[in-house]
Design an enzyme around this catalytic site. Structure first.
Site, PDB file in Angstrom:
ATOM      1  N   SER A 144       0.621  -1.296  -0.073  1.00 49.44           N
ATOM      2  CA  SER A 144      -0.009  -0.073   0.015  1.00 49.44           C
ATOM      3  C   SER A 144       0.965   1.497   0.089  1.00 49.44           C
ATOM      4  O   SER A 144       2.051   1.307   0.437  1.00 49.44           O
ATOM      5  CB  SER A 144      -0.826   0.095   1.232  1.00 49.44           C
ATOM      6  OG  SER A 144      -1.388   1.436   1.457  1.00 49.44           O
ATOM      7  N   TYR A 157      -1.299  -0.888  10.073  1.00 49.11           N
ATOM      8  CA  TYR A 157      -1.686  -0.826   8.791  1.00 49.11           C
ATOM      9  C   TYR A 157      -0.466  -0.815   7.966  1.00 49.11           C
ATOM     10  O   TYR A 157       0.216  -1.442   7.125  1.00 49.11           O
ATOM     11  CB  TYR A 157      -2.713  -0.430   8.197  1.00 49.11           C
ATOM     12  CG  TYR A 157      -3.000  -0.797   6.722  1.00 49.11           C
ATOM     13  CD1 TYR A 157      -3.683  -1.959   6.357  1.00 49.11           C
ATOM     14  CD2 TYR A 157      -2.775   0.141   5.622  1.00 49.11           C
ATOM     15  CE1 TYR A 157      -4.050  -2.222   5.135  1.00 49.11           C
ATOM     16  CE2 TYR A 157      -2.925  -0.111   4.296  1.00 49.11           C
ATOM     17  CZ  TYR A 157      -3.790  -1.479   4.161  1.00 49.11           C
ATOM     18  OH  TYR A 157      -3.964  -1.646   2.775  1.00 49.11           O
TER      19      TYR A 157
END
Length: 252
Positions: A144, A157
């Site tokens: 990401s 995350y």
């Protein structure tokens, strides 16, 4: 793409969004694909839809955080299609409660590690031996843009996605001489079903205005990058992290 026709691959996390678009693209290129997802019924439905367009594809249940489940989906690819040439490890999640470094609980952090880091290691452990038997192959991990962009929220995350980069570089360094390629794709904002429900029109317009390519990302954009990295055209790309975000975040 050159050399995708007849190749066999697994897409972990392929029931919808980026994974589904990738399965559709790879099948259109002539690859044979196993779609695995924790939402097994949806994976089957996605596979049936692609099959109607002529794709050779199977949908099945996969718990990416379970070692045996990862081994089982690789074994399914070998049994049904004769081997394994690429594995797109596309699992992500565990962001609920991932607020900031002071407030996050151990339970939330451990869940993020399991989904966003452990699953990719387990995928590697299951897939690499099968690909070595074919003389090589491609591990393609979804990370990401959060891995390299600081944010006041979701520290777990970002941390767990960053770990994927180290894993890919290790795999490339260790098994590159044996024909294994390992690369990471870092999507920016991609308009999947899951993303669309959280952003209103004003926010989307602002993001689009700040993006040099001046449009919002689509699942097909990531699918195209995966297809290249899985193909023979991508055979000299190894140990890299590709940011596919329309220029929203520019990285070397």
């Amino acid at each position: 793409m050159r050399g995708l026709k007849g190749k066999v691959g697994v897409i972990a996390g392929g029931a919808r969004g980026i994974g589904a678009a990738t399965a559709e693209r790879l099948c259109a290129e002539g690859a044979k694909v196993i779609i695995g997802d924790i939402m097994g019924d949806m994976a089957v439905e996605t596979a049936k839809a692609i099959e109607k367009s002529g794709g050779i594809v199977i949908g099945t249940y996969l718990d990416g955080t379970d070692a045996q489940s990862q081994k089982d989906i690789v074994a399914r690819a070998v049994k049904e299609f004769g081997g394994l040439d690429f594995f797109h490890s596309n699992l992500a999640g565990g962001t609920v409660g991932d607020d900031d470094a002071l407030g996050i609980t151990e339970e939330v952090f451990d869940k993020s590690v399991a989904i966003n880091t452990k699953s990719h290691l387990l995928a590697s452990q299951a897939a690499i031996p099968a690909m070595l038997k074919r003389g090589g192959g491609a591990m393609i991990y979804t990370s990401s843009g959060a891995a390299s962009a600081g944010a006041p929220v979701q520290p777990a995350y970002a941390m767990t996605k960053t770990a994927i980069h180290a894993l890919a570089r290790h795999v490339a360094a260790k098994w590159g001489p044996s024909g294994i390629r390992a690369n990471v794709i870092c999507p920016g904002l991609i308009m999947t079903e899951a993303v669309a429900i959280y952003l209103d029109e004003e926010r989307l317009a602002g993001i689009q205005a700040e993006t040099p390519s001046h449009r919002l990302g689509q699942p097909k954009d990531i699918a195209a990058a995966v297809a290249f990295l899985a193909s023979d055209d991508g055979e000299f790309v190894n140990g890299q992290a590709w940011h596919v975000n329309g220029g929203k975040q520019m990285r070397e």
